[in-house]
Write an enzyme that holds these catalytic residues in place. Sequence first.
Site, PDB file in Angstrom:
ATOM      1  N   LYS A  48      12.348 -67.979 -67.243  1.00  0.00           N
ATOM      2  CA  LYS A  48      12.050 -67.228 -66.015  1.00  0.00           C
ATOM      3  C   LYS A  48      12.768 -67.883 -64.854  1.00  0.00           C
ATOM      4  CE  LYS A  48       9.211 -63.756 -65.026  1.00  0.00           C
ATOM      5  NZ  LYS A  48       8.825 -62.751 -66.022  1.00  0.00           N
TER       6      LYS A  48
ATOM      7  N   GLY B  96      -0.881 -52.048 -57.605  1.00  0.00           N
ATOM      8  CA  GLY B  96       0.555 -52.346 -57.515  1.00  0.00           C
ATOM      9  C   GLY B  96       1.362 -51.087 -57.744  1.00  0.00           C
TER      10      GLY B  96
ATOM     11  N   GLY C 267       4.992 -51.011 -57.720  1.00  0.00           N
ATOM     12  CA  GLY C 267       6.410 -51.339 -57.926  1.00  0.00           C
ATOM     13  C   GLY C 267       6.896 -50.598 -59.167  1.00  0.00           C
ATOM     14  N   ASN C 268       7.837 -51.205 -59.894  1.00  0.00           N
ATOM     15  CA  ASN C 268       8.389 -50.531 -61.079  1.00  0.00           C
ATOM     16  C   ASN C 268       7.290 -50.206 -62.089  1.00  0.00           C
ATOM     17  OD1 ASN C 268       9.191 -51.059 -64.068  1.00  0.00           O
ATOM     18  ND2 ASN C 268      11.060 -50.280 -63.146  1.00  0.00           N
ATOM     19  N   ALA C 269       6.497 -51.204 -62.488  1.00  0.00           N
ATOM     20  CA  ALA C 269       5.484 -50.974 -63.528  1.00  0.00           C
ATOM     21  C   ALA C 269       4.405 -50.013 -63.040  1.00  0.00           C
ATOM     22  CB  ALA C 269       4.863 -52.299 -63.964  1.00  0.00           C
ATOM     23  N   GLY C 270       3.930 -50.209 -61.820  1.00  0.00           N
ATOM     24  CA  GLY C 270       2.828 -49.391 -61.304  1.00  0.00           C
ATOM     25  C   GLY C 270       3.212 -47.918 -61.121  1.00  0.00           C
TER      26      GLY C 270
HETATM   27  N1  GLU Z   1      10.445 -59.401 -66.066  1.00  0.00           N
HETATM   28  C1  GLU Z   1      10.017 -58.675 -67.225  1.00  0.00           C
HETATM   29  C2  GLU Z   1       8.897 -59.406 -67.937  1.00  0.00           C
HETATM   30  O1  GLU Z   1       8.156 -60.158 -67.347  1.00  0.00           O
HETATM   31  C3  GLU Z   1      11.173 -58.334 -68.137  1.00  0.00           C
HETATM   32  C4  GLU Z   1      11.936 -59.501 -68.668  1.00  0.00           C
HETATM   33  C5  GLU Z   1      13.211 -59.103 -69.373  1.00  0.00           C
HETATM   34  O2  GLU Z   1      13.498 -57.927 -69.454  1.00  0.00           O
HETATM   35  O3  GLU Z   1      13.912 -60.013 -69.825  1.00  0.00           O
HETATM   36  O4  GLU Z   1       8.660 -59.207 -69.093  1.00  0.00           O
END
Ligand code: GLU
Length: 422
Positions: A112, A224, A226-229
């Site tokens: 990360k 939330g 954003g993308n996921a929400g």
């Molecule tokens: N940021 C996203 C996660 O937490 C996707 C990570 C990715 O696609 O490598 O899973």
Amino acid sequence: MAEIVASAASLNPFAIAQHQFDTAADILKLDPRLRAVLREPVRELHVSLPVRMDNGDVKLFKGFRVQYNDARGPSKGGIRFHPDETVDTVRALAAWMTWKTAVMDLPLGGGKGGIICNPKQLSERELERLSRAYIDAIAWIMGPERDIPAPDVYTTPQIMGWMMDEYSKLRGHSTPGAITGKPLSLWGSLGRDDATARGAWYAVREAARVIDLDLSRARVAIQGFGNAGTFAATLGIELFGASIVAVTDSNGGIFRSNGLDIDQVLAHKKSTGSVVGFPGSEAISNADVLEVDADILIPAALENQITARNAPDVKARIVAEAANGPTTPEADTILHHRKVFVIPDFLCNAGGVTVSYFEWVQNQRGMPWELEDVHRRLDRKMTRAFGEVLAAARQHNVDMRTGAYCVAVARVAEATRARGWA
Ligand code: GLU
């Protein structure tokens, strides 16, 4: 001792991640040497990024890239841009990526990245310079065979495009497989945009079967936007005909017991910058949304939202963790006793990294896939992982999170042992 761990854990996401790991390591009776290796990241890089601002000043930003474990393959995981970023949060998120790729049985490890910044206060040009500076600083530990970044909180396909371009310039040739979540024009994958939410809904579908919940009548609350929400809201309606009764963003939220018209909420957010004040809705806060009368709660924002304080008041029968780390260990215990079905983050939100993996495969082969292939393969992966986690939870008589840890840790431990690292 247990209390000290619990109170430290409630403050620090990495302490939480280690505490969760320890629970699974105890159940698996993990060899102490393996345990020592898997409790810590293998590598972390701290960088200072001087960035020229539009007014001519140079501002210094701090960033991190943590590679938690790469026994099963190159590290994989997103990059967050957030004013409250800390290295411990990035460590925790890198650990969760390791368990996420393992529970999905992808040939990848976990990592990360994060930059301490407020992207809302940066111009587009400043954002681009910051993104390129970050890649210049971490390029020597990344790459398609080493560590493959992707979007996360407040990072976008455009940012991934700049980052891929910067990495390619450093290498002297186009390297699309170095970053995922790219724009389609730079060989991002079809279906990557809604993959996190789509995967979460596939997992919810499986959970609904277990507890006998009819999704076409389900009421859904989402924290939330954003993308996921946002995709969780649109796909809940599109795939299952569910009713979205509450949504929030960083400014606050809205509730309507008969269901919100999500297309109109999206239009409202586009014109005003927030969901707040949507006509015909009741104002609620980001704390209230966790307790509204709904069958399914989807935390899709940040860490440590469901705590010992509000867990007793969660009404939902399913908590689908689209965010990473939204529930503290104390809250987990409460929800488990209350028989709330929690689909843990690194299973529930694994659709994102799974389609990132598909994107990387397409890039490495130079052969793009059809959208229906992405959806079919994602469904198969999510359904299989859900079944394996449920079986482990039942076998050890534990909650789904601990079941997911047992599956994932066993896989990473076996690869670590087979490589001769411990
Ligand atoms: N940021 C996203 C996660 O937490 C996707 C990570 C990715 O696609 O490598 O899973």
